[in-house]
Write a protein that holds these residues in place. Structure first.
Motif, PDB file in Angstrom:
ATOM      1  N   LEU A 233       0.819  -1.199   0.000  1.00  0.00           N
ATOM      2  CA  LEU A 233       0.000   0.000   0.000  1.00  0.00           C
ATOM      3  C   LEU A 233       0.861   1.261   0.000  1.00  0.00           C
ATOM      4  N   ARG A 234       0.215   2.368  -0.298  1.00  0.00           N
ATOM      5  CA  ARG A 234       0.855   3.684  -0.216  1.00  0.00           C
ATOM      6  C   ARG A 234       0.022   4.569   0.703  1.00  0.00           C
ATOM      7  N   PRO A 235       0.668   5.533   1.341  1.00  0.00           N
ATOM      8  CA  PRO A 235      -0.128   6.496   2.114  1.00  0.00           C
ATOM      9  C   PRO A 235      -1.049   7.277   1.182  1.00  0.00           C
ATOM     10  N   LEU A 236      -2.225   7.572   1.646  1.00  0.00           N
ATOM     11  CA  LEU A 236      -3.133   8.416   0.881  1.00  0.00           C
ATOM     12  C   LEU A 236      -2.556   9.826   0.836  1.00  0.00           C
ATOM     13  N   ALA A 237      -2.521  10.383  -0.354  1.00  0.00           N
ATOM     14  CA  ALA A 237      -1.931  11.722  -0.500  1.00  0.00           C
ATOM     15  C   ALA A 237      -2.676  12.735   0.352  1.00  0.00           C
TER      16      ALA A 237
END
Length: 442
Positions: free
Chosen positions: A206-210
């Motif tokens: 996953l990636r952090p939500l911008a």
């Protein structure tokens, strides 16, 4: 000849009668249907169905949400249509490790909405996210304009659970990001169109939500492609980090922005100060005779939500509509300019509605066509000839079955086809799984 009654009887010994439907999906215009449709809810049921089919020589088509139903395949109806829509749900979410394991039939938008609560996201942007399932996205290796900043399915997936045609279950990859043990088997299944096994479970990083997002729309009313090329090269060579640098054809731009001009759609995602800094940088290099608008947060989301529903949807086929097609075209990055221009020129000689876009950073384009069947076939051949001269390729991602029998959706057979055939014969020697759905009729 298939005896549907006997097939129904056999399947009722594997799963409950409520999970079986007969004869509802046989004459679909996109094909890839089944005499009998089954709706398993567990990995064990999927394995049992595959094992039965393999033992009895039954052909199986696999489908998630159905958005890619018109992508490949030369068979109107297999014996069994294996629907994954009831095999859904989150298996494991490691918030701290930023990994997610999920069942393959889970709709993509549901996952993003769940992850947003934890300020995380899957860094993919597929078409029709409300309907498309994570499994279907992975097996088709789908990606959108944000591929420039995020990559493709092959960059996101760290682990898979696959069910082979003989019913055996294997795991490839793992559930941690730094997993480097052995050959990366995930890549074998990603993009294989479900011809090697049924993906039952997917683990993604996953990636952090911008924290902040904006979209810059830069339109070129004069249609000067050299100016677009110069600007794009300067931006890509700078220290800026656009998530997208997507060129919209005039027809598509008019639909999305109301302006019939070549338009660059540039997304920036970061903390708010960084996004505004990059906006300022783009303003400082704005070419003369161009128009710029900046959409922040909510308006940017509205734009992209509309964008992801412009292509044909295999789950929504209405009789009497004009024929639709979607082409995936890959070229060297800046040759996208030539592809989009050539696509726009298809409207007059072929009388088609054409909406095209392409990434000036990753070289992938999509061209959506709508019109008469004959004109669409001619347009596909024309574009394939044009793109081949550029050293690129054309894959037809959506086309009715009757036209897929006339147009080789994958193009010329690749030199490595014998390797693909060898893998297929090893994994699926009876060729029961998604027959004729992949390159070279695999």
């Amino acid at each position: 000849m298939l005896n549907v009654t006997d097939l129904l009887t056999d399947l009722k010994s594997i799963i409950s009668e409520e999970q079986i439907k007969g004869g509802e999906d046989v004459n679909h215009p996109l094909g890839n249907g089944g005499q009998v449709t089954v709706f398993p809810t567990s990995e064990e049921e999927i394995a049992a169905i595959l094992k039965y089919a393999n033992t009895h020589g039954r052909k199986i088509s696999v489908m998630g949400g159905g958005t890619k139903r018109g992508f490949g395949g030369l068979i109107e109806s297999a014996d069994i249509l294996l629907s994954m829509v009831n095999h859904k749900g989150i298996v494991e979410h490691e918030v701290g490790d930023m990994t997610l394991t999920v069942k393959a039939g889970t709709p993509f938008k549901q996952l993003q909405e769940y992850l947003a609560i934890h300020k995380q996201q899957i860094s993919l942007d597929p078409a029709w996210p409300e309907i498309a399932t994570i499994g279907g996205i992975i097996v088709a290796n789908e990606s959108g304009p944000k591929r420039l900043g995020y990559g493709s399915s092959r960059d996101v997936v760290i682990g898979l659970r696959n069910i082979y045609p003989d019913g055996s279950i294997i795991r490839s990859g793992g559930k941690v990001v730094k997993n480097v043990a052995g050959y990366d088997m995930n890549k074998l299944f990603i993009g294989a169109m479900g011809t090697l096994g049924v993906v039952s479970e997917v683990t993604v990083k996953l990636r952090p939500l911008a924290k902040f997002e904006s979209l810059i729309l830069l339109s070129f009313p004069e249609g000067n492609l050299d100016a677009i090329r110069t600007f794009s090269k300067s931006l890509l060579d700078s220290t800026m980090e656009p998530v997208t640098l997507e060129l919209l054809s005039p027809s598509l731009s008019e639909k999305l922005t109301g302006q019939f001009t070549y338009t660059l759609a540039m997304s920036f995602e970061d903390v708010e100060s960084s996004v505004h800094y990059q906006e300022g940088f783009v303003k400082s290099m704005q070419p003369s005779d161009t128009n710029m608008s900046i959409l922040s947060q909510q308006k940017a989301h509205i734009f992209w939500n509309q964008f992801y529903t412009i292509c044909p949807n295999g789950a929504d086929v209405l009789s009497g509509k004009k024929t639709e097609a979607a082409l995936k075209i890959g070229v060297v990055n800046l040759d996208v300019l030539q592809v989009i221009k050539e696509s726009e020129l298809l409207k007059d000689p072929f009388g088609l509605m054409v909406e095209a876009h392409g990434g000036l950073g990753h070289g992938l384009c999509q061209v959506n066509l709508k019109g008469s069947s004959e004109d669409i076939v001619l347009a596909i051949h024309h574009l394939r000839e044009f793109v081949t001269k550029l050293g690129g390729y054309v894959v037809v991602k959506h086309l009715p079955l009757n036209l897929r029998k006339k147009v080789d959706v994958w193009g010329d057979k690749p030199s490595y086809l014998f390797l693909l055939e060898g893998i297929k014969s090893k994994v699926d020697p009876n060729k029961i799984l998604n027959p004729k759905r992949f390159v070279g009729g695999i």
